[in-house]
Scaffold this active site. Structure first.
Site, PDB file in Angstrom:
ATOM      1  N   LYS A 224       0.850  -1.145   0.015  1.00 20.41           N
ATOM      2  CA  LYS A 224       0.041   0.000  -0.009  1.00 20.41           C
ATOM      3  C   LYS A 224       0.827   1.254   0.173  1.00 20.41           C
ATOM      4  O   LYS A 224       1.262   1.899   1.004  1.00 20.41           O
ATOM      5  CB  LYS A 224      -0.850   0.043   1.224  1.00 20.41           C
ATOM      6  CG  LYS A 224      -1.990   1.024   1.023  1.00 20.41           C
ATOM      7  CD  LYS A 224      -3.071   0.464   0.178  1.00 20.41           C
ATOM      8  CE  LYS A 224      -4.106   1.324  -0.281  1.00 20.41           C
ATOM      9  NZ  LYS A 224      -4.960   0.998  -1.263  1.00 20.41           N
ATOM     10  N   SER A 427      -8.965  -0.974  -4.388  1.00 18.76           N
ATOM     11  CA  SER A 427      -9.037  -0.362  -3.283  1.00 18.76           C
ATOM     12  C   SER A 427     -10.454  -0.104  -2.950  1.00 18.76           C
ATOM     13  O   SER A 427     -11.217  -1.086  -2.917  1.00 18.76           O
ATOM     14  CB  SER A 427      -8.174   0.869  -3.248  1.00 18.76           C
ATOM     15  OG  SER A 427      -7.733   1.209  -1.929  1.00 18.76           O
TER      16      SER A 427
END
Length: 638
Positions: A224, A427
């Site tokens: 991430k 996401s």
């Protein structure tokens, strides 16, 4: 009671009743002067307002008259000339701004579904004898969106009709779209600019350190990397690993598709790019000749020869100045003029843009805006199936959950809900997707990035540099810790990290539940890793691969609909918005070639400024109530 009399008239005797006549008041020179000026101003104001009203009325009449669909020729070429960026949903522009603007708002964005519909209908329309593709003003939009159009172009060719692509020059995206044509024409001073895909971005750590800005970052998922530009001066090994993976897959898809379409040997495009300097030397720097020799194009011509070739293929237009063609707007206005009598609907709800809290205009996914749109669909009894079209790299975790839970509520109507992934559905976009009965993606869709981050900047060092210090008292250890002018305490940092970890566990749990897998298995493929649609299907994050039209056909079959119409759910416009927007619509279109300088200057500006400005502009959009986000840094169309 005081009464004024004219000096030339003697006063009257007192009257016995209460009603007494009053003599006219004498008007002085100054009073007459100012009265005349006032009357002149009033007359002038009324004259101006009446004139403006007449002008506005004439504009309305002319606009309505000019926007009325014109009768189409008996036969014609269908002209496909996308401009700006390919989108699933147009960004909202205030109607008054549209009316007052000197520029055509349609030039900045092109709706993919309009192009696909026009091409599909043109394939079956006997009046359409040819399709002319003019991609010279296309700025991009992603390979997945171009594949949607490409599938429609393949269907057009399958109907036995020819496609010719024409342009002075071709950028990388423009050429990909042109490769679906039977013949590609290039100007004899033009170039086919293919350079490959790259993922480069600016990193701000040193600059932020010099400014004294401290970024407190919290994340779950080793891949991430949304916050990396603020925390490092280079790409981390983890970020480099998964970026190389997905961008390599995208490039392989690009080159393979072109080589198949142009019947070129495998590796031809990579050779063209990697050895461009040597190839150019063999043609004395003649890029158009090189493109012809490498069979990237079929004809190298002058502008005049190009025009004559199109006239020979499609005939002359009414005015005799150009080839006989009809643009997308004019064509769709004609084929859509007859209303559908079918009652059953497949509703398509578009979720395009960053996911943020509250009400947001088209082009941004607002939690409350999307909730209202989904409830609008829910209340329509004619809707028998729903497709959620997602084109988003994510955003607010809270807003994503609000939307996901509302889709679940819509499923309580016992109608099928399929997810169609566009260029990006990662996401927060994937968070929303888990609510569907089935998830469809395209092979080149960017998805995954299942991870969470939180961020909090503080400026205490910046303020100290100019002599400002912060001090005070609080009743608890957390009092005043979330201030921009104070250092974030260790305890407060742990609180935020716990929240981020909690959201991540919630994320992978809902994915595991939706995909019917173990949480540990999802955790292994999550970690913020970005996947292509092809890979996502292999690891179980999506069910099927296909375009939006494929998804609509599949869900109609699931709902056992033999006769149905597709309706894109839209926020209802106010009467004012509807009226003003109608004035800006036009069906006029003409071939507008762009110069090499104009085209590549605009492309260069877009490509160079986007990575610089995007991280900064995205910070302004972050309005999650808890400051926790499921958003993807890498999820942009290459």
């Amino acid at each position: 009671m005081s009464v004024n009399y004219d000096e030339s008239t003697p006063p009257a005797a007192p009257q016995s009743n209460t009603s007494r006549p009053v003599a006219a008041k004498k008007t002085g020179a100054w009073s007459r002067l100012f009265g005349g000026v006032g009357r002149s101003i009033t007359w002038f104001r009324n004259a101006v307002m009446n004139t403006l009203f007449i002008i506005f009325f004439l504009i309305v009449v002319i606009a309505i008259g000019s926007s009325a669909p014109q009768p189409l020729p008996e036969t014609f070429a269908l002209r496909i000339a996308p401009t700006g960026v390919l989108v699933d949903q147009r960004s909202y522009i205030d109607p008054m701004s549209l009316l007052m603007s000197d520029t055509n708002p349609d030039e900045s964005e092109t709706l993919v579904r309009d192009l696909v519909e026009a091409i599909d209908k043109g394939a079956k329309d006997k009046r359409v004898t040819l399709l002319v593709l003019e991609p010279g003003r296309l700025l991009g939009g992603g390979i997945s969106k171009m594949n949607e159009i490409g599938q429609a172009l393949e269907n057009f060719k399958a109907a036995g009709k020819k496609i010719i692509a024409v342009s002075d020059n071709y950028s990388q995206d423009q050429y990909y779209l042109a490769s679906f044509a039977d013949e590609i024409y290039l100007h004899n001073m033009g170039v086919v600019e293919i350079t490959g895909y790259g993922r480069y971005m600016n990193y701000y750590k040193t600059a932020l350190d010099k400014l004294g800005v401290t970024i407190h970052a919290f994340r779950s998922g080793k891949y991430k990397d949304y916050l990396e530009p603020y925390l490092r001066d280079d790409m981390s090994p983890e970020s480099r690993e998964h970026n190389e993976q997905w961008i390599g897959e995208m490039w392989n898809s690009y080159t393979n598709k072109i080589e198949q379409a142009r019947k070129l040997p495998a590796g031809s495009i990579a050779d063209y790019v990697n050895n461009l300097d040597a190839h150019m030397a063999l043609t004395d720097g003649d890029s158009a000749k090189l493109a012809l020799e490498k069979k990237l194009v079929d004809k190298v011509t002058s502008r005049q020869e190009m025009e004559q070739a199109l006239i020979a293929a499609a005939g002359k237009s009414k005015d005799g100045e150009w080839y006989n063609s009809v643009g997308v707007k004019g064509y769709l206005a004609d084929v859509r003029k007859l209303p559908s009598l079918t009652q059953d609907k497949v509703a398509v709800v578009v979720a395009s843009g960053s996911i943020v809290d509250g009400h947001q205009p088209d082009g941004t996914i607002g939690s409350e805006s999307m909730l209202e749109l989904l409830r609008q669909v829910k209340e329509d009894t004619a809707v028998k199936a729903v497709v959620i079209r997602i084109d988003s790299g994510g955003g607010s975790a809270f807003a994503s959950e609000i939307i996901r839970s509302e889709i679940i509520a819509l499923r309580d109507k016992n109608i099928p809900i399929y997810i169609s992934m566009g260029t990006v559905a990662a996401s927060g976009g994937y968070w929303i997707a888990t609510a569907g009965d089935k998830i469809w993606a395209q092979p080149t869709t960017i998805t995954g990035s299942i991870g969470v981050f939180g961020a909090f900047p503080t400026l205490e060092k910046s303020l100290q540099k100019i002599g400002i210090n912060t001090d005070g008292v609080g009743t608890t250890e957390l009092a005043g810790t979330m201030r921009l002018d104070r250092q974030l305490s260790e305890k407060a940092g742990k609180v935020v990290q716990h929240s981020v970890d909690n959201i991540y566990q919630r994320f992978i749990s809902l994915v595991a539940d939706a995909r019917k897998q173990e949480v540990n298995a999802i955790d292994e493929i999550a970690q913020g890793h970005v996947w292509t649609g092809n890979k996502a299907k292999e690891i179980g994050l999506v069910d099927e691969l296909g375009t939006l039209n494929d998804v609509i056909a599949a869900i109609a079959a699931e709902a056992k609909l033999s006769d149905y119409r597709v309706e894109f759910a839209q926020r209802p416009l106010s009467p004012k918005e509807e009226f003003l927007r109608s004035l800006t619509q036009s069906h006029v279109g003409a071939f507008v070639p762009t110069s090499l300088l104009e085209k590549f200057t605009s492309l260069s500006v877009v490509n160079e400024l986007s990575p610089v400005l995007k991280p900064l502009s995205d910070l302004k959009k972050m309005n999650d109530p808890q400051g926790i986000y499921v958003q993807c840094l890498d999820c942009v169309a290459p």
